[in-house]
Design a protein around this motif. Structure first.
Motif, PDB file in Angstrom:
ATOM      1  N   LEU A  72     -80.693 -22.421  21.808  1.00 50.91           N
ATOM      2  CA  LEU A  72     -80.018 -23.406  21.777  1.00 50.91           C
ATOM      3  C   LEU A  72     -79.767 -22.493  19.724  1.00 50.91           C
ATOM      4  N   GLU A  73     -80.601 -21.554  19.535  1.00 55.37           N
ATOM      5  CA  GLU A  73     -80.683 -21.611  18.182  1.00 55.37           C
ATOM      6  C   GLU A  73     -79.497 -20.716  18.141  1.00 55.37           C
ATOM      7  N   ARG A  74     -80.476 -19.389  19.068  1.00 54.38           N
ATOM      8  CA  ARG A  74     -80.128 -17.645  19.380  1.00 54.38           C
ATOM      9  C   ARG A  74     -78.962 -17.878  20.198  1.00 54.38           C
ATOM     10  N   LYS A  75     -78.854 -18.564  20.801  1.00 55.07           N
ATOM     11  CA  LYS A  75     -77.949 -17.918  22.650  1.00 55.07           C
ATOM     12  C   LYS A  75     -76.295 -18.913  22.603  1.00 55.07           C
ATOM     13  N   LEU A  76     -76.536 -20.309  21.741  1.00 54.08           N
ATOM     14  CA  LEU A  76     -75.605 -20.921  22.418  1.00 54.08           C
ATOM     15  C   LEU A  76     -74.246 -21.160  20.869  1.00 54.08           C
ATOM     16  N   ILE A  77     -72.912 -19.918  21.098  1.00 55.85           N
ATOM     17  CA  ILE A  77     -72.875 -19.624  19.428  1.00 55.85           C
ATOM     18  C   ILE A  77     -71.702 -20.947  18.774  1.00 55.85           C
ATOM     19  N   GLY A  78     -71.815 -21.444  17.801  1.00 52.89           N
ATOM     20  CA  GLY A  78     -70.330 -22.005  17.543  1.00 52.89           C
ATOM     21  C   GLY A  78     -70.696 -23.816  17.701  1.00 52.89           C
ATOM     22  N   GLN A  79     -72.182 -24.455  18.130  1.00 53.36           N
ATOM     23  CA  GLN A  79     -71.722 -25.786  18.692  1.00 53.36           C
ATOM     24  C   GLN A  79     -72.929 -26.079  17.854  1.00 53.36           C
ATOM     25  N   HIS A  80     -73.125 -26.752  16.819  1.00 55.33           N
ATOM     26  CA  HIS A  80     -73.917 -27.258  16.364  1.00 55.33           C
ATOM     27  C   HIS A  80     -74.859 -27.962  16.426  1.00 55.33           C
ATOM     28  N   ILE A  81     -73.348 -29.485  16.608  1.00 51.64           N
ATOM     29  CA  ILE A  81     -73.442 -30.376  16.827  1.00 51.64           C
ATOM     30  C   ILE A  81     -73.777 -30.370  18.405  1.00 51.64           C
ATOM     31  N   ALA A  82     -73.684 -29.598  19.395  1.00 52.12           N
ATOM     32  CA  ALA A  82     -74.386 -29.927  20.220  1.00 52.12           C
ATOM     33  C   ALA A  82     -75.535 -29.323  20.990  1.00 52.12           C
ATOM     34  N   SER A  83     -75.881 -28.919  20.255  1.00 46.38           N
ATOM     35  CA  SER A  83     -76.860 -27.907  19.815  1.00 46.38           C
ATOM     36  C   SER A  83     -78.258 -28.896  19.357  1.00 46.38           C
ATOM     37  N   ARG A  84     -78.071 -29.370  18.938  1.00 52.05           N
ATOM     38  CA  ARG A  84     -78.239 -30.832  18.098  1.00 52.05           C
ATOM     39  C   ARG A  84     -78.726 -31.626  19.025  1.00 52.05           C
ATOM     40  N   ILE A  85     -77.447 -32.573  19.103  1.00 50.84           N
ATOM     41  CA  ILE A  85     -77.511 -33.494  20.163  1.00 50.84           C
ATOM     42  C   ILE A  85     -78.587 -33.120  21.668  1.00 50.84           C
ATOM     43  N   ILE A  86     -77.927 -32.007  21.957  1.00 53.89           N
ATOM     44  CA  ILE A  86     -78.680 -31.670  23.605  1.00 53.89           C
ATOM     45  C   ILE A  86     -81.136 -31.345  23.804  1.00 53.89           C
ATOM     46  N   LEU A  87     -81.167 -31.014  22.372  1.00 53.83           N
ATOM     47  CA  LEU A  87     -82.427 -30.323  22.137  1.00 53.83           C
ATOM     48  C   LEU A  87     -82.729 -32.091  22.054  1.00 53.83           C
ATOM     49  N   ARG A  88     -82.190 -32.507  20.770  1.00 55.70           N
ATOM     50  CA  ARG A  88     -83.300 -34.249  21.072  1.00 55.70           C
ATOM     51  C   ARG A  88     -83.492 -35.029  21.894  1.00 55.70           C
ATOM     52  N   ALA A  89     -82.008 -34.975  22.996  1.00 56.88           N
ATOM     53  CA  ALA A  89     -82.012 -35.889  24.173  1.00 56.88           C
ATOM     54  C   ALA A  89     -82.852 -35.239  25.377  1.00 56.88           C
ATOM     55  N   VAL A  90     -82.638 -33.761  25.497  1.00 56.04           N
ATOM     56  CA  VAL A  90     -83.852 -33.162  26.875  1.00 56.04           C
ATOM     57  C   VAL A  90     -85.218 -33.582  26.127  1.00 56.04           C
ATOM     58  N   ASN A  91     -85.550 -33.355  24.895  1.00 47.80           N
ATOM     59  CA  ASN A  91     -86.643 -33.548  24.574  1.00 47.80           C
ATOM     60  C   ASN A  91     -87.838 -34.724  24.511  1.00 47.80           C
TER      61      ASN A  91
END
Length: 337
Positions: A72-91
């Protein structure tokens, strides 16, 4: 010394193919002895066969939190909100051995902003086979639900498919693409499987994951991003609270959202509405560079910038956001070389 896996597999193939007949004739006593030895051998190494064919076991399904975070940090570009939500939700979901309900994520935004890509990253972090796993199921409206007149048939088939696959593996993932093109009300047919039930007809759905992908709500997300840009504020200042309420209302009231007036929303069965922000010129350049690396080509900054400049942007006068995000980058690279 332990036998190698290859030896075990070869022996198993010989047994299954009947090639042991080649050693006939053989005495009864030797045959019995071989059978006994073989039985003990197979009993000791029965789990080895799970390594050669995907099954619903930890060897094939095991959540890699570190891997998902890095992707999410290296490959998902320009999506700071989505990256944070996805990581917390899935984890949070995968770390819970006894979740109260399935994980339901609804991803929204313009085309080419990373919704499908995020689904792939999630699958890669959970399943050894990623999107090719037998436990990951993708539905698209035009392919699987093309005729409005057969809505009830689709509902029944969808229910049976989900029930059968979750029965086979509790950790199943279901991805619904093009939700904005799906017949309104279809998703309501699977509402019971997303609710807080221990079991339905003897089947528990609590460990399954449902992901909805839609362009619906994208305009409201773009408008918020545009407001920040016009106000001279950095896009990284945009938070989920700035978008969540308006996004859920937009999806609920949009007849083309696939979630229009669905009980999934008013019953709060969608755990997260995840906004994907429109991508700017600099993000498209990053996408082009990443695409070159993925294609094992020499990264070319000048080429990436030229490609990005030639895309269509919105608003036309300001050229702020790429209308198609990074969706066409891969195909355009061949044209520019």
């Amino acid at each position: 010394m332990k036998p190698r896996k290859s030896h075990v597999l070869l022996l198993w193939m010989l047994i299954c193919s009947g090639m042991t007949e080649a050693i006939e004739p053989i005495s009864t006593s030797i045959a019995v002895g071989m059978a006994a030895a073989l039985t003990g051998f197979l009993a000791s190494y029965q789990n080895i066969f799970y390594y050669f064919r995907e099954c619903c076991r930890p060897e094939w399904i095991s959540f890699n939190r570190t891997g998902l975070k890095a992707d999410l940090e290296r490959k998902l570009i320009g999506q700071h909100i989505a990256s944070r939500i996805i990581l917390r939700a899935v984890n949070g979901f995968m770390s819970n051995s006894n979740p109260k309900k399935p994980l339901v994520l609804s991803l929204h935004g313009w085309t080419g902003t990373g919704k499908n890509f995020v689904s792939q990253l999630i699958a890669d972090s959970i399943y050894k086979e990623g999107m090719d796993s037998n436990f990951v199921h993708v539905f698209t409206s035009e392919l699987h639900f093309p005729h409005a007149s057969q809505l009830e048939t689709y509902k029944s088939q969808l229910q049976q498919w989900i029930k059968g696959n979750v029965t086979n593996c509790a950790h199943s993932m279901f991805i619904f693409d093009e939700m904005d093109q799906m017949h309104p009300g279809l998703i309501d047919g699977i509402k019971p499987y997303l609710d807080y039930y221990d079991k339905l007809d003897g089947v528990s759905y609590r460990k399954a994951i449902f992901i909805f992908l839609s362009n619906a709500g994208g305009d409201s997300i773009v408008q918020k991003a545009l407001d920040f840009w016009r106000g001279g504020r950095d896009r990284e200042e945009i938070q989920l609270r700035d978008l969540e309420t308006e996004l859920s209302l937009s999806v609920f009231n949009n007849k083309k959202s696939g979630l229009w007036h669905t009980s999934l929303i008013d019953k709060n069965l969608v755990d997260f509405f995840v906004p994907f922000l429109p991508l700017e010129y600099r993000h498209v350049v990053q996408c082009a560079m990443a695409e070159m690396i993925a294609a094992e080509r020499q990264p070319d900054q000048n080429l990436a910038e030229q490609l990005a400049k030639d895309l269509v942007y919105f608003p036309k006068a300001d050229r702020v956001f790429s209308v198609k995000g990074c969706k066409t980058i891969g195909s355009k690279l061949d044209y520019y070389t």
